[in-house]
Design a protein around this motif. Structure first.
Motif, PDB file in Angstrom:
ATOM      1  N   GLY A 211       8.372   2.394  20.998  1.00 16.64           N
ATOM      2  CA  GLY A 211       9.453   2.395  20.018  1.00 16.64           C
ATOM      3  C   GLY A 211       9.369   1.278  19.003  1.00 16.64           C
ATOM      4  N   ASP A 212       8.169   0.680  18.795  1.00 16.55           N
ATOM      5  CA  ASP A 212       8.040  -0.415  17.843  1.00 16.55           C
ATOM      6  C   ASP A 212       7.612   0.108  16.474  1.00 16.55           C
ATOM      7  OD1 ASP A 212       5.449   0.307  18.294  1.00 16.55           O
ATOM      8  OD2 ASP A 212       4.825  -1.578  19.217  1.00 16.55           O
ATOM      9  N   LEU A 213       7.211  -0.810  15.600  1.00 17.43           N
ATOM     10  CA  LEU A 213       6.845  -0.418  14.242  1.00 17.43           C
ATOM     11  C   LEU A 213       5.682   0.569  14.231  1.00 17.43           C
ATOM     12  CD1 LEU A 213       7.016  -0.666  11.178  1.00 17.43           C
ATOM     13  CD2 LEU A 213       5.580  -2.729  11.332  1.00 17.43           C
ATOM     14  N   LEU A 214       4.645   0.311  15.063  1.00 14.24           N
ATOM     15  CA  LEU A 214       3.503   1.213  15.095  1.00 14.24           C
ATOM     16  C   LEU A 214       3.922   2.600  15.564  1.00 14.24           C
ATOM     17  CD1 LEU A 214       0.553   1.834  14.777  1.00 14.24           C
ATOM     18  CD2 LEU A 214       0.107   0.793  17.003  1.00 14.24           C
ATOM     19  N   ALA A 215       4.837   2.668  16.541  1.00 15.65           N
ATOM     20  CA  ALA A 215       5.331   3.969  17.005  1.00 15.65           C
ATOM     21  C   ALA A 215       6.027   4.713  15.875  1.00 15.65           C
ATOM     22  CB  ALA A 215       6.282   3.774  18.180  1.00 15.65           C
ATOM     23  N   GLU A 216       6.821   3.992  15.082  1.00 11.90           N
ATOM     24  CA  GLU A 216       7.501   4.619  13.946  1.00 11.90           C
ATOM     25  C   GLU A 216       6.499   5.124  12.918  1.00 11.90           C
ATOM     26  OE1 GLU A 216      10.689   5.248  13.467  1.00 11.90           O
ATOM     27  OE2 GLU A 216      11.225   4.463  15.443  1.00 11.90           O
ATOM     28  N   VAL A 217       5.456   4.336  12.665  1.00 18.70           N
ATOM     29  CA  VAL A 217       4.428   4.725  11.695  1.00 18.70           C
ATOM     30  C   VAL A 217       3.708   5.991  12.151  1.00 18.70           C
ATOM     31  CG1 VAL A 217       2.188   4.063  10.736  1.00 18.70           C
ATOM     32  CG2 VAL A 217       4.078   2.415  10.748  1.00 18.70           C
ATOM     33  N   LEU A 218       3.344   6.057  13.426  1.00 19.92           N
ATOM     34  CA  LEU A 218       2.657   7.245  13.939  1.00 19.92           C
ATOM     35  C   LEU A 218       3.561   8.471  13.860  1.00 19.92           C
ATOM     36  CD1 LEU A 218       0.736   5.845  17.050  1.00 19.92           C
ATOM     37  CD2 LEU A 218      -0.085   6.202  14.716  1.00 19.92           C
ATOM     38  N   GLY A 219       4.853   8.277  14.043  1.00 22.32           N
ATOM     39  CA  GLY A 219       5.787   9.389  13.895  1.00 22.32           C
ATOM     40  C   GLY A 219       5.811   9.918  12.473  1.00 22.32           C
ATOM     41  N   LEU A 220       5.747   9.014  11.491  1.00 22.61           N
ATOM     42  CA  LEU A 220       5.717   9.430  10.089  1.00 22.61           C
ATOM     43  C   LEU A 220       4.424  10.183   9.766  1.00 22.61           C
ATOM     44  CD1 LEU A 220       7.148   6.205   8.404  1.00 22.61           C
ATOM     45  CD2 LEU A 220       8.313   8.405   8.699  1.00 22.61           C
ATOM     46  N   VAL A 221       3.318   9.728  10.359  1.00 23.13           N
ATOM     47  CA  VAL A 221       2.050  10.432  10.153  1.00 23.13           C
ATOM     48  C   VAL A 221       2.137  11.843  10.722  1.00 23.13           C
ATOM     49  CG1 VAL A 221      -0.404  10.477  10.754  1.00 23.13           C
ATOM     50  CG2 VAL A 221       0.679   8.320  10.096  1.00 23.13           C
ATOM     51  N   ASP A 222       2.765  11.997  11.888  1.00 20.10           N
ATOM     52  CA  ASP A 222       2.941  13.325  12.474  1.00 20.10           C
ATOM     53  C   ASP A 222       3.777  14.218  11.563  1.00 20.10           C
ATOM     54  OD1 ASP A 222       1.424  12.799  14.681  1.00 20.10           O
ATOM     55  OD2 ASP A 222       3.099  12.201  15.953  1.00 20.10           O
ATOM     56  N   ASP A 223       4.794  13.635  10.923  1.00 16.32           N
ATOM     57  CA  ASP A 223       5.615  14.418   9.987  1.00 16.32           C
ATOM     58  C   ASP A 223       4.758  14.941   8.841  1.00 16.32           C
ATOM     59  OD1 ASP A 223       7.873  13.963  11.495  1.00 16.32           O
ATOM     60  OD2 ASP A 223       8.569  12.269  10.276  1.00 16.32           O
ATOM     61  N   LEU A 224       3.822  14.128   8.367  1.00 17.47           N
ATOM     62  CA  LEU A 224       2.955  14.556   7.273  1.00 17.47           C
ATOM     63  C   LEU A 224       1.969  15.629   7.710  1.00 17.47           C
ATOM     64  CD1 LEU A 224       2.200  11.113   5.579  1.00 17.47           C
ATOM     65  CD2 LEU A 224       3.628  12.947   4.681  1.00 17.47           C
ATOM     66  N   ARG A 225       1.724  15.709   9.021  1.00 18.60           N
ATOM     67  CA  ARG A 225       0.822  16.747   9.517  1.00 18.60           C
ATOM     68  C   ARG A 225       1.481  18.124   9.489  1.00 18.60           C
ATOM     69  NH1 ARG A 225      -1.313  12.657  13.273  1.00 18.60           N
ATOM     70  NH2 ARG A 225      -3.559  12.487  12.855  1.00 18.60           N
ATOM     71  N   SER A 226       2.778  18.186   9.443  1.00 18.22           N
ATOM     72  CA  SER A 226       3.475  19.465   9.445  1.00 18.22           C
ATOM     73  C   SER A 226       3.297  20.166   8.108  1.00 18.22           C
ATOM     74  CB  SER A 226       4.971  19.252   9.722  1.00 18.22           C
ATOM     75  OG  SER A 226       5.574  18.584   8.631  1.00 18.22           O
ATOM     76  N   GLU A 227       3.551  21.458   8.093  1.00 19.64           N
ATOM     77  CA  GLU A 227       3.424  22.220   6.851  1.00 19.64           C
ATOM     78  C   GLU A 227       4.371  21.701   5.786  1.00 19.64           C
ATOM     79  OE1 GLU A 227       1.276  24.507   5.812  1.00 19.64           O
ATOM     80  OE2 GLU A 227       0.214  24.050   7.665  1.00 19.64           O
ATOM     81  N   SER A 228       5.569  21.288   6.202  1.00 19.74           N
ATOM     82  CA  SER A 228       6.546  20.783   5.232  1.00 19.74           C
ATOM     83  C   SER A 228       6.102  19.457   4.619  1.00 19.74           C
ATOM     84  CB  SER A 228       7.915  20.604   5.905  1.00 19.74           C
ATOM     85  OG  SER A 228       7.832  19.676   6.962  1.00 19.74           O
ATOM     86  N   GLY A 229       5.238  18.741   5.347  1.00 22.08           N
ATOM     87  CA  GLY A 229       4.769  17.466   4.835  1.00 22.08           C
ATOM     88  C   GLY A 229       3.530  17.564   3.971  1.00 22.08           C
TER      89      GLY A 229
END
Length: 292
Positions: A211-229
């Motif tokens: 749940g730290d900064l790196l975890a948040e960053v990886l979550g944002l990268v996953d969002d970009l992997r989606s079709e909507s991203g």
């Protein structure tokens, strides 16, 4: 069309069979199309990756690929050449299995060097030398143009990342050539690029759970992997897309950097996100930012 007889019937077709996404969808066709045709052998052109298939009816279709690799893109690497197709007008199946014959004078190779059990840069370079030595053996005397990637979850990750700007020169020294000239393990070949794409000895799931900064960053990268991203990512990168038939072509320098086909938007996006995740993870785990 009449039923197939014993006299060989050969067809030549320039097509993208099955909609291979690495190439433009020129004259699209399917395996059912070529299998149903009254042809013993279809010599197919357009795709650069070799493929040979026998249908349920005993006929054949094949892509020989191109005669000479042209770059370090995945479908341009490895042996390149032609297919020798045996014909026998007397047999029930007058076309035999195609045999590959290498014709390339220069070979492109992308070498993944697994450094999972490696703890130092010197050991990683030794693993590269072993990998390159075997690649030279497989090339059967042909000069190689080589890109190397250090991969794996490794204790050497931090060292490789901190020395990333010196890896190419260090690797050339290890291979026996301290510049772009030929010599050493590669002979007349050359090592043109070395990438460090390792990860620290910690799983992605463990990072996410922190749940730290790196975890948040990886979550944002996953969002970009989606079709909507998808559109958000392309906009963020400022990628210009120029129409090319029904396809889109991206700046060639980007696709060359990533080692993917510039006409394949999904491959470009995947490769960009993989590189972004590696860079961000390295920057946040080692305290250093920058591009490899």
């Amino acid at each position: 069309l009449p039923a197939l007889g014993r006299q060989p019937v050969v067809g030549v077709l320039h097509t993208n069979l099955g909609g291979d996404r690495e190439h433009l969808d020129v004259a699209p066709s399917s395996e059912d199309d070529v299998s149903a045709a009254k042809v013993h052998y279809f010599a197919l052109g357009h795709l650069h990756r070799r493929a040979v298939r026998r249908t349920f009816g005993g006929t054949w279709w094949a892509y020989p690929g191109n005669l000479q690799g042209r770059s370090l893109a995945p479908f341009e690497c490895g042996p390149k050449g032609a297919l020798l197709v045996p014909l026998d007008g007397l047999g029930q199946h007058p076309v035999g299995e195609p045999e590959f014959v290498a014709c390339d004078g220069l070979r492109f190779a992308s070498l993944d060097v697994d450094v999972t059990i490696v703890r130092t840069v010197d050991s990683a370079l030794a693993a590269l030398v072993d990998k390159a030595t075997y690649a030279v053996y497989e090339a059967d005397g042909r000069p190689l143009v080589v890109r190397a990637r250090f991969v794996g979850m490794s204790h050497s990750h931090d060292q490789l990342w901190r020395q990333r700007h010196q890896l190419l020169s260090a690797a050339r020294v290890a291979l026996g050539s301290d510049d772009v000239s030929s010599g050493g393990v590669l002979g007349e070949g050359v090592l043109v690029r070395v990438d460090g794409e390792t990860s620290p000895v910690i799983t992605r799931e463990q990072i996410t759970d922190r749940g730290d900064l790196l975890a948040e960053v990886l979550g944002l990268v996953d969002d970009l992997r989606s079709e909507s991203g998808r559109d958000s990512l392309l906009s963020l990168l400022g990628l210009g897309i120029r129409p090319l038939g029904s396809q889109a072509r991206h700046p060639p320098e980007l696709s060359g950097l990533l080692g993917v086909d510039e006409t394949n938007i999904d491959d470009v996006r995947r490769a960009v996100l993989e590189r972004v995740e590696i860079l961000l993870s390295n920057a946040l785990t080692t305290g250093e930012a920058g591009a490899p």
